[in-house]
Motif scaffolding. Sequence first.
Motif, mmCIF file in Angstrom:
data_model
loop_
_atom_site.group_PDB
_atom_site.id
_atom_site.type_symbol
_atom_site.label_atom_id
_atom_site.label_comp_id
_atom_site.label_asym_id
_atom_site.label_seq_id
_atom_site.Cartn_x
_atom_site.Cartn_y
_atom_site.Cartn_z
ATOM 1 N N UNK A 139 29.612 42.557 45.268
ATOM 2 C CA UNK A 139 28.561 42.462 44.244
ATOM 3 C C UNK A 139 28.807 41.257 43.337
ATOM 4 N N UNK A 140 30.064 41.045 42.955
ATOM 5 C CA UNK A 140 30.376 39.930 42.074
ATOM 6 C C UNK A 140 30.094 38.590 42.728
ATOM 7 N N UNK A 141 30.469 38.456 44.001
ATOM 8 C CA UNK A 141 30.243 37.202 44.711
ATOM 9 C C UNK A 141 28.746 36.937 44.880
ATOM 10 N N UNK A 142 28.008 37.920 45.365
ATOM 11 C CA UNK A 142 26.578 37.704 45.612
ATOM 12 C C UNK A 142 25.810 37.509 44.304
ATOM 13 N N UNK A 143 26.228 38.181 43.233
ATOM 14 C CA UNK A 143 25.552 38.001 41.947
ATOM 15 C C UNK A 143 25.682 36.569 41.457
ATOM 16 N N UNK A 144 26.881 35.997 41.603
ATOM 17 C CA UNK A 144 27.090 34.617 41.167
ATOM 18 C C UNK A 144 26.355 33.622 42.065
ATOM 19 N N UNK A 253 31.360 29.561 37.935
ATOM 20 C CA UNK A 253 30.968 30.565 38.927
ATOM 21 C C UNK A 253 31.453 30.270 40.336
ATOM 22 N N UNK A 254 31.537 28.986 40.711
ATOM 23 C CA UNK A 254 32.066 28.650 42.036
ATOM 24 C C UNK A 254 33.533 29.081 42.132
ATOM 25 N N UNK A 302 39.595 22.081 36.389
ATOM 26 C CA UNK A 302 40.060 23.045 35.389
ATOM 27 C C UNK A 302 39.100 24.229 35.276
ATOM 28 N N UNK A 303 37.815 23.948 35.250
ATOM 29 C CA UNK A 303 36.826 25.023 35.114
ATOM 30 C C UNK A 303 36.812 25.922 36.343
#
Length: 395
Positions: A139-144, A253-254, A302-303
């Motif tokens: 869910x976290x991966x697809x949401x991002x 997000x990446x 860094x991000x």
Amino acid sequence: MSDAVRNREFRAIWIAEAQSILGDHLTTVALSIVVYGRTGSPLWAATVYALTFLPALAGGLGLSQLADRFPRKTVLVVSAVVQAVLVGAMAVPGMPLAPLCVLVVLARLAGAPANAAQNALTREVFTDDELYLRSQDLRGITSNIAMLIGLAGGGFLVTSFGASWALAIDALTFLVAALLVQLWVRQRPAAGNPDDGWFTAVRWVWGQRRLRVLLALSWLVGLAVIPEGLAAPLADQIGAPEQAVGWLLAADPVGFILGTFVLSRFVSAENRKRVMGVLATLAAAILIGFAATPNLPFALLLLMLAGAAGSYIITVGATFITWVPNDKRGGAGGVYRTGLRVAQGIGVALGGVVADLVGSATTAIALAGAAGVVLTIPVALSWARVRKADSSEKD
């Protein structure tokens, strides 16, 4: 994660959520362009943007408890249909600004109980802790990914076909979500007791020390989002081109997607709990690197690294929901989500204030990282004690 996808109920919930998130970000872009185009006012554009998430804060503590008082499948379907109607009304060409703002607020309020029902229902679908955590990773991966596609495609769609098309697509995603849940998710009785007080779950959460520690770990994300609020001045300060603002916004997000994949693929659920405090501290510490005023490639690195470390938040949320009794998961999930959103909003605002005071976006981000380390270490130590106590109880 493939084991989670094999579950028919989860597939319906997962797909419904992913395409709705994509539609929501199309709407966010469309509203920003429409409002700024009509008024020419950055203040109005920012105000309407704020309206896309502020109602979720109010609804998170109140309306989320509907997910305990009524069958969660019913809450998901009704909420999706209501949002489809409201967003569909927003898509009417030439909708006046005042009614448009009202519809934005109502649509986001209608989404609050759905978010709570979705989180609680997924835990009901998966009784195995390991499998449940993998489902949350997915869910976290697809949401991002959906968020990135929605934000990137929103501008193109609006400028090419008009804002009404973007809003109409968002309305359609809610109808698709309602249909998927209605067809493929099993009906279960309401988990909570209708006679319970309206804020019973909220009070219960605050009475549990281990849940308070998990909430504190989630609130630390408020410092991690500060670079997002400073993307434009950061790009200007490090001499990056204007289009780099989008790259800077996408870097976190990446990194989050990559970090979540690595944790899901190579680290067990128990070990992920073990390293949550370390990752939370690392996510903040990486931001201190902005004190060196990095060039664009180094800033993006860094991000991305900070985003990868920040993927610990999925384990935090999954552990929180698991440790809450089923009859209180809707209301408790509202507490968690509301606290997370408030922390993010406050973090972005504080980052802007500090950057204005010190006259440097990179310094403000570095200070946020230093503050994050100072605040995270005691929380991480508290979490280590909580986890040790929990392991002793199981033994």
